[in-house]
Design a protein around this motif. Structure first.
Motif, PDB file in Angstrom:
ATOM      1  N   PRO A 170      -0.323   2.823   3.604  1.00  0.00           N
ATOM      2  CA  PRO A 170      -0.614   1.399   3.387  1.00  0.00           C
ATOM      3  C   PRO A 170      -2.019   1.226   2.817  1.00  0.00           C
ATOM      4  O   PRO A 170      -2.855   2.139   2.887  1.00  0.00           O
ATOM      5  CB  PRO A 170      -0.534   0.816   4.798  1.00  0.00           C
TER       6      PRO A 170
ATOM      7  N   LEU B  81       0.377   6.504   9.147  1.00  0.00           N
ATOM      8  CA  LEU B  81      -0.501   6.085   8.051  1.00  0.00           C
ATOM      9  C   LEU B  81      -0.417   7.051   6.876  1.00  0.00           C
ATOM     10  O   LEU B  81      -0.415   6.628   5.713  1.00  0.00           O
ATOM     11  CB  LEU B  81      -1.940   5.971   8.546  1.00  0.00           C
TER      12      LEU B  81
ATOM     13  N   TYR C 275       5.432  -2.987  12.149  1.00  0.00           N
ATOM     14  CA  TYR C 275       4.690  -3.928  11.306  1.00  0.00           C
ATOM     15  C   TYR C 275       4.721  -3.505   9.842  1.00  0.00           C
ATOM     16  O   TYR C 275       4.881  -4.331   8.946  1.00  0.00           O
ATOM     17  CB  TYR C 275       3.229  -4.028  11.758  1.00  0.00           C
ATOM     18  N   LEU C 276       4.569  -2.208   9.598  1.00  0.00           N
ATOM     19  CA  LEU C 276       4.565  -1.728   8.210  1.00  0.00           C
ATOM     20  C   LEU C 276       5.960  -1.765   7.586  1.00  0.00           C
ATOM     21  O   LEU C 276       6.102  -2.080   6.408  1.00  0.00           O
ATOM     22  CB  LEU C 276       3.985  -0.317   8.134  1.00  0.00           C
ATOM     23  N   GLN C 277       6.978  -1.467   8.363  1.00  0.00           N
ATOM     24  CA  GLN C 277       8.337  -1.528   7.829  1.00  0.00           C
ATOM     25  C   GLN C 277       8.760  -2.965   7.538  1.00  0.00           C
ATOM     26  O   GLN C 277       9.501  -3.203   6.595  1.00  0.00           O
ATOM     27  CB  GLN C 277       9.329  -0.881   8.795  1.00  0.00           C
TER      28      GLN C 277
ATOM     29  N   VAL D 203      -3.938  -2.331   6.560  1.00  0.00           N
ATOM     30  CA  VAL D 203      -4.329  -1.800   7.863  1.00  0.00           C
ATOM     31  C   VAL D 203      -5.849  -1.761   7.916  1.00  0.00           C
ATOM     32  O   VAL D 203      -6.500  -1.148   7.074  1.00  0.00           O
ATOM     33  CB  VAL D 203      -3.738  -0.394   8.100  1.00  0.00           C
TER      34      VAL D 203
ATOM     35  N   LEU E  21       2.973  -0.141  15.153  1.00  0.00           N
ATOM     36  CA  LEU E  21       2.395   0.039  13.817  1.00  0.00           C
ATOM     37  C   LEU E  21       3.504   0.277  12.802  1.00  0.00           C
ATOM     38  O   LEU E  21       3.540  -0.350  11.735  1.00  0.00           O
ATOM     39  CB  LEU E  21       1.406   1.202  13.814  1.00  0.00           C
TER      40      LEU E  21
ATOM     41  N   ARG F 250       5.672  -4.024   3.720  1.00  0.00           N
ATOM     42  CA  ARG F 250       4.894  -2.901   3.198  1.00  0.00           C
ATOM     43  C   ARG F 250       3.612  -3.336   2.499  1.00  0.00           C
ATOM     44  O   ARG F 250       2.759  -2.514   2.186  1.00  0.00           O
ATOM     45  CB  ARG F 250       5.749  -2.060   2.246  1.00  0.00           C
TER      46      ARG F 250
ATOM     47  N   LEU G 103       3.270   6.525   5.189  1.00  0.00           N
ATOM     48  CA  LEU G 103       3.551   5.249   4.517  1.00  0.00           C
ATOM     49  C   LEU G 103       2.451   4.812   3.560  1.00  0.00           C
ATOM     50  O   LEU G 103       2.684   3.960   2.706  1.00  0.00           O
ATOM     51  CB  LEU G 103       3.813   4.156   5.560  1.00  0.00           C
TER      52      LEU G 103
ATOM     53  N   ARG H 247       1.330  -5.183   3.846  1.00  0.00           N
ATOM     54  CA  ARG H 247       0.287  -5.433   4.847  1.00  0.00           C
ATOM     55  C   ARG H 247      -0.849  -4.419   4.729  1.00  0.00           C
ATOM     56  O   ARG H 247      -0.628  -3.259   4.403  1.00  0.00           O
ATOM     57  CB  ARG H 247       0.870  -5.389   6.252  1.00  0.00           C
TER      58      ARG H 247
END
Length: 89
Positions: A57, A52, A27-29, A36, A24, A32, A55, A34
């Motif tokens: 998202p 979560l 993917y976010l790094q 969820v 997770l 940014r 960050l 994206r």
């Protein structure tokens, strides 16, 4: 694994365990922007929840059970409510 990438959406499904935190985060790094998707999530390990919360998202869905809907999703949305509220007027 309960975390998968579907285009620009990171889908969390079923019980998300500690081993799901690392993908997770990756993917976010990597992107940014994206989203969820929590629609099919049943449980979030604290490590997943912390990512979560840190960050922040964009989110879709609110989980499959009342605890996710009533407590987890609102906690993740704190600070975003002003952005999501309809304009007054």
């Amino acid at each position: 694994m309960s975390v998968r990438l579907d285009g620009d959406v990171i889908v969390l499904e079923g019980p998300c365990r500690v081993e799901d935190a690392e993908p997770l985060l990756g993917y976010l790094q990597a992107d940014r922007s994206r989203i969820v998707d929590l629609t099919e999530a049943e449980h979030l390990h604290a490590a997943v929840l912390q990512i979560l919360m840190a960050l922040r998202p964009a989110l879709r869905g609110s989980g499959r059970n009342s605890f996710m809907r009533d407590w987890i999703t609102p906690a993740l949305m704190t600070g975003r409510a002003a952005d999501m509220a309809p304009p007054r007027g």
